[in-house]
Design a protein around this motif. Structure first.
Motif, PDB file in Angstrom:
ATOM      1  N   SER A   1      31.430  27.937  29.121  1.00 19.40           N
ATOM      2  CA  SER A   1      31.149  26.504  29.327  1.00 19.40           C
ATOM      3  C   SER A   1      29.651  26.230  29.291  1.00 19.40           C
TER       4      SER A   1
ATOM      5  N   LEU B   1      33.334  22.892  36.839  1.00 21.38           N
ATOM      6  CA  LEU B   1      34.072  24.011  37.412  1.00 21.38           C
ATOM      7  C   LEU B   1      34.553  23.754  38.832  1.00 21.38           C
ATOM      8  N   TRP B   2      33.960  22.792  39.499  1.00 22.65           N
ATOM      9  CA  TRP B   2      34.277  22.607  40.913  1.00 22.65           C
ATOM     10  C   TRP B   2      35.751  22.269  41.132  1.00 22.65           C
ATOM     11  N   ALA B   3      36.278  21.374  40.323  1.00 23.17           N
ATOM     12  CA  ALA B   3      37.683  20.983  40.477  1.00 23.17           C
ATOM     13  C   ALA B   3      38.605  22.187  40.279  1.00 23.17           C
ATOM     14  N   GLN B   4      38.312  22.974  39.238  1.00 21.41           N
ATOM     15  CA  GLN B   4      39.118  24.170  38.982  1.00 21.41           C
ATOM     16  C   GLN B   4      38.971  25.170  40.123  1.00 21.41           C
ATOM     17  N   PHE B   5      37.753  25.339  40.629  1.00 24.30           N
ATOM     18  CA  PHE B   5      37.515  26.280  41.718  1.00 24.30           C
ATOM     19  C   PHE B   5      38.224  25.836  42.995  1.00 24.30           C
TER      20      PHE B   5
ATOM     21  N   GLY C   1      34.669  32.110  31.793  1.00 24.62           N
ATOM     22  CA  GLY C   1      34.781  30.676  31.511  1.00 24.62           C
ATOM     23  C   GLY C   1      33.484  29.937  31.785  1.00 24.62           C
ATOM     24  N   SER C   2      32.785  30.337  32.880  1.00 26.92           N
ATOM     25  CA  SER C   2      31.521  29.681  33.214  1.00 26.92           C
ATOM     26  C   SER C   2      30.471  29.947  32.145  1.00 26.92           C
TER      27      SER C   2
ATOM     28  N   TRP D   1      40.867  37.039  38.217  1.00 26.88           N
ATOM     29  CA  TRP D   1      40.488  35.630  38.393  1.00 26.88           C
ATOM     30  C   TRP D   1      38.952  35.488  38.368  1.00 26.88           C
TER      31      TRP D   1
ATOM     32  N   VAL E   1      36.877  33.410  35.667  1.00 29.71           N
ATOM     33  CA  VAL E   1      35.972  32.330  36.079  1.00 29.71           C
ATOM     34  C   VAL E   1      34.569  32.591  35.535  1.00 29.71           C
TER      35      VAL E   1
ATOM     36  N   VAL F   1      40.926  23.959  43.257  1.00 33.11           N
ATOM     37  CA  VAL F   1      42.369  24.173  43.097  1.00 33.11           C
ATOM     38  C   VAL F   1      42.715  25.652  43.261  1.00 33.11           C
ATOM     39  N   SER F   2      41.856  26.526  42.717  1.00 34.80           N
ATOM     40  CA  SER F   2      42.109  27.960  42.828  1.00 34.80           C
ATOM     41  C   SER F   2      42.033  28.421  44.272  1.00 34.80           C
TER      42      SER F   2
END
Length: 454
Positions: free
Chosen positions: A40, A163-167, A36-37, A29, A33, A169-170
């Motif tokens: 992005s 990324l905050w929303a994804q982070f 992905g960061s 994970w 991340v 949720v994770s």
């Protein structure tokens, strides 16, 4: 999570599976991340640089038609109270003429340093909050220069917002994921818990196979355990039969010795030497039986030859003949050693010299005991095997199949014996990869052959 760490020791299979799976997923994970960061951030930089290049190109076209110095009003002032989310404090632009005079600039554009070299540049390191990214375009025809600026932290703010929303949720999903991993491991190992409970409640005498209703990965271990239980059960069965047979066989000479001692105490001086000789015979029989039992108790547990080394057949054969010489002289039996191929070429195998000598001694003892007086016993050593031949009565066909059974002695025997000699020979031979073969000779007597087992 602290409760889980305290619940199992470090050697626990549950603990290891949980750590490996959870740690692997967490590492995966974090890697995803991070990857992905970076991806992005690359896309954001690409989009922002493209926007800066487009704006600079537009300003370059507009500046060709206007050489008047002008001040630009902020977008917030122009839009008054209906400016939405538009902000001008993170961007800036400026235009200079061929003499370096600034023609157009907004609030932050006034701070852009002038230069005529075209391209992108940064005012400072990326990690500094006050760093700006600049794009310069210089037109060599009319000499105008256009510059566009953007705060670098704006790009990171965009990345963090994405990324905050994804982070978040994770972070909420990870505890649930760890719980599901723990639950799945516990359910998956339930068959092992049942197996453990079955073994824990089983008494010491219960050696039947355990249930093989376990995961495929644990099946080889359970099958090996069942194999071990089968071997232990067989070994205990042998020990019980051995103990029972030994007690039964020892009872006879001891009982005879007791009776002879009572008769000896009641007899007169003239009869006492005869009864004393009988007592000596019973003691000798019990002593020989005890020695044979001790030998069998040491051989039975062996699955391979102990302390194997190259065999010196000359020394072994001479020692065995020497030990049987006194018994043979008492019956005037002649012992003969034959080695047509040379004694150094006999059965090229490795073995235990003590056991092999004991094997030959038992064969010689049987051969001498059942041989008539003034006969011959020959020990022949060949490349293919060993042969011990006597001139005795041989073995009746009806007894041949059982003659190697422990404590078995055909009815009508007049010679003393324990019924263990041939059993010991067969056990030692099997340990060395040999096979005992008994054959009656046509001219009379018995041949005991030792050959390589097929």
């Amino acid at each position: 999570m602290k409760f889980f760490w305290n619940m199992y020791p470090a050697t626990s299979l549950r603990y290891r599976l949980f750590v490996y799976i959870s740690g692997g997923l967490l590492a995966l994970w974090l890697f995803s991340v991070t990857a992905g960061s970076l991806s992005s951030l690359h896309e954001i930089n690409e989009a922002a640089d493209s926007q800066m290049a487009q704006l600079a190109q537009t300003l370059m076209q507009v500046s060709h038609d206007n050489d008047t110095v002008r001040n630009i009003v902020d977008i917030e002032t122009l839009l008054a109270s209906n400016h939405g989310d538009a902000k001008s404090n993170n961007h800036g632009f400026a235009v200079w003429d061929k003499d370096g005079t600034r023609l157009i600039a907004d609030r932050h554009g006034k701070d852009i340093p002038f230069q005529t070299a075209s391209g992108f540049s940064n005012s400072g390191p990326v990690w500094q909050s006050g760093s700006w990214r600049y794009l310069y375009l210089h037109d060599k025809v009319d000499g105008h220069t256009v510059a566009v600026s953007q705060r670098l932290k704006e790009r990171f703010s965009t990345l963090i917002s994405a990324l905050w929303a994804q982070f978040a949720v994770s972070l909420l999903a990870l505890p649930a994921l760890f719980f599901l991993i723990h639950y799945g491991i516990r359910r998956g190992l339930e068959p092992l818990d049942k197996l453990s409970a079955e073994l824990r409640t089983r008494d010491a005498d219960s050696l039947h196979a355990v249930s093989e209703d376990v995961p495929v990965e644990a099946l080889p271990m359970v099958q090996s355990l069942n194999g071990l239980l089968t071997r232990v059960s067989a070994a205990i069965g042998r020990e019980r039969r051995f103990t029972s047979d030994a007690a039964h066989e020892l009872r006879s000479p001891l009982a005879a010795l007791k009776v002879q001692a009572e008769v000896f105490s009641l007899s007169n001086e003239r009869e006492q030497p005869y009864h004393l000789a009988k007592m000596h015979e019973s003691i000798a029989r019990a002593q020989r039986l005890t020695e044979q039992l001790l030998v069998l108790s040491r051989i039975d547990p062996l699955s391979e030859v102990p302390d194997a080394e190259p065999v010196n057949w000359q020394q072994i054969a001479h020692q065995a003949l020497k030990s049987a010489n006194l018994q043979a002289r008492e019956k005037r039996v002649r012992l003969q050693l034959n080695s047509p191929c040379g004694i150094e070429n006999v059965l090229p195998l490795r073995g235990n010299a003590v056991l092999l000598e004991l094997m030959l001694r038992n064969l010689l003892d049987n051969a001498v005991r059942y041989s008539p007086e003034n006969s011959r016993v020959s020990l022949t050593l060949n490349r293919d095997g060993i042969c011990m031949c006597d001139e005795g009565p041989g073995i009746a066909p009806e007894h041949m199949m059982r003659i190697c059974e422990r404590f078995y002695r055909p009815a009508g025997q007049t010679q003393q014996g324990s019924g263990l000699g041939l059993s010991i020979v067969e056990s030692i031979a099997a340990l060395h990869g040999l096979r005992l073969d008994l054959q009656n000779r046509p001219e009379g007597g018995l041949c005991a052959g030792l050959e390589k087992a097929v």
